[in-house]
Design a protein around this motif. Structure first.
Motif, PDB file in Angstrom:
ATOM      1  N   GLU A  19       0.839  -1.204   0.000  1.00 47.50           N
ATOM      2  CA  GLU A  19       0.000   0.000   0.000  1.00 47.50           C
ATOM      3  C   GLU A  19       0.875   1.255   0.000  1.00 47.50           C
ATOM      4  O   GLU A  19       1.940   1.277   0.601  1.00 47.50           O
ATOM      5  CB  GLU A  19      -0.874   0.022   1.256  1.00 47.50           C
ATOM      6  CG  GLU A  19      -2.050  -0.918   1.180  1.00 47.50           C
ATOM      7  CD  GLU A  19      -2.984  -0.682   2.362  1.00 47.50           C
ATOM      8  OE1 GLU A  19      -4.068  -0.124   2.134  1.00 47.50           O
ATOM      9  OE2 GLU A  19      -2.614  -1.033   3.493  1.00 47.50           O
ATOM     10  N   SER A  23      -2.727   5.701   0.775  1.00 49.57           N
ATOM     11  CA  SER A  23      -3.840   4.766   0.955  1.00 49.57           C
ATOM     12  C   SER A  23      -3.759   4.046   2.296  1.00 49.57           C
ATOM     13  O   SER A  23      -4.743   3.493   2.762  1.00 49.57           O
ATOM     14  CB  SER A  23      -3.865   3.751  -0.192  1.00 49.57           C
ATOM     15  OG  SER A  23      -2.789   2.855  -0.058  1.00 49.57           O
ATOM     16  N   SER A  28      -7.310   5.894   4.399  1.00 53.03           N
ATOM     17  CA  SER A  28      -7.313   4.479   4.741  1.00 53.03           C
ATOM     18  C   SER A  28      -8.739   3.973   4.855  1.00 53.03           C
ATOM     19  O   SER A  28      -9.633   4.699   5.267  1.00 53.03           O
ATOM     20  CB  SER A  28      -6.599   4.288   6.074  1.00 53.03           C
ATOM     21  OG  SER A  28      -6.759   2.964   6.520  1.00 53.03           O
TER      22      SER A  28
END
Length: 270
Positions: A19, A23, A28
């Motif tokens: 990730e 993100s 998130s």
């Protein structure tokens, strides 16, 4: 054990992309990270609210006496010679109350602990909708920043008490904070209510639909029942608050008179 571990490690690599920072930590969709975001925002807002309460408690403890502390934070406009101005006293109490009730107790506690604990204690992988969860946090964040920003505008923040009773809140000319400050308060609260509703619906659906095998409603931890009931109460009460806020905005911006009698039209006595 080692072979199993190896296989497990290999299984994790499979189809699991790394990730990016954004993100993972900012937008998130992971309930634990969102819980931490809620916590950090709420702690920040809590410190702000605490500072505001220190400012007005100095005025209560030494009424009418000059204070370096007050003039440092409020300047000559709101604390001439270090003595708190009457209007600003109301402003401090208002924003302090609003932040403590909504941004700390409602947003901070529910947002943090419902997000962190519901999936863990019902045995779900994550919340029902990670995207809505993220949306709920970002609405909360925007609303927090709006409320915080209202402290810095020239005419001062909302000054109608945290219950925002008309006519102080309905007539833009009633008191210095009834203008721009009050408008920002109403916009901030509307966004906050949207955040709360999205969050609460998510919590309810998660508790009802995503319990693990064998976890009946009667076996749920009491904590989760508390979050569940809280979410239901939020879903029932916040739409009413939103409609009240929107009607008040219409009174202020569109010339209606929902809150004030019909002798007052467009904020002027006939």
């Amino acid at each position: 054990g080692a072979v199993a571990h190896e296989a497990h490690g290999h299984h994790d690599d499979h189809g699991h992309h790394e990730e990016s920072f954004v993100s993972k930590y900012i937008f998130s969709q992971d309930h634990k990270m969102i819980g931490k975001q809620f916590l950090m925002t709420a702690v920040f807002m809590g410190v702000v609210a605490m500072l505001l309460s220190i400012l007005f408690r100095i005025q209560l403890a030494w009424p009418g006496e000059g204070s370096e502390f007050l003039s440092f934070f409020l300047g000559d406009t709101w604390a001439p010679n270090g003595v708190l101005a009457e209007d600003m006293y109301l402003g401090l109490v208002t924003i302090h109350g609003t932040i403590m009730v909504f941004f700390l107790l409602t947003g901070g506690l529910s947002g943090t602990f419902s997000n962190l604990l519901i999936p863990l204690q019902v045995g779900a992988r994550d919340m029902a909708s990670g995207f809505l969860n993220m949306l709920s946090y970002w609405f909360f964040f925007i609303s927090s920043m709006l409320m915080f920003a209202s402290l810095f505008i020239e005419t001062g923040p909302a000054m109608a008490g945290w219950t925002i009773y008309p006519p102080l809140s309905a007539l833009p000319q009633a008191i210095s904070g009834s203008g721009m400050g009050m408008t920002m308060w109403l916009f901030s609260m509307s966004i906050f209510i949207a955040s709360s509703l999205i969050g609460s619906l998510n919590y309810i659906v998660t508790v009802l639909n995503l319990r693990t095998k064998g976890m009946s409603m009667t076996r749920l931890p009491l904590t989760i029942w508390a979050f569940f009931v809280t979410a239901i109460l939020g879903v029932l009460s916040f739409p009413v608050l939103l409609s009240a806020a929107v009607l008040l905005m219409m009174d202020r911006l569109a010339g209606t008179s929902f809150y004030l009698s019909d002798i007052i039209v467009n904020g002027e006595m006939l």
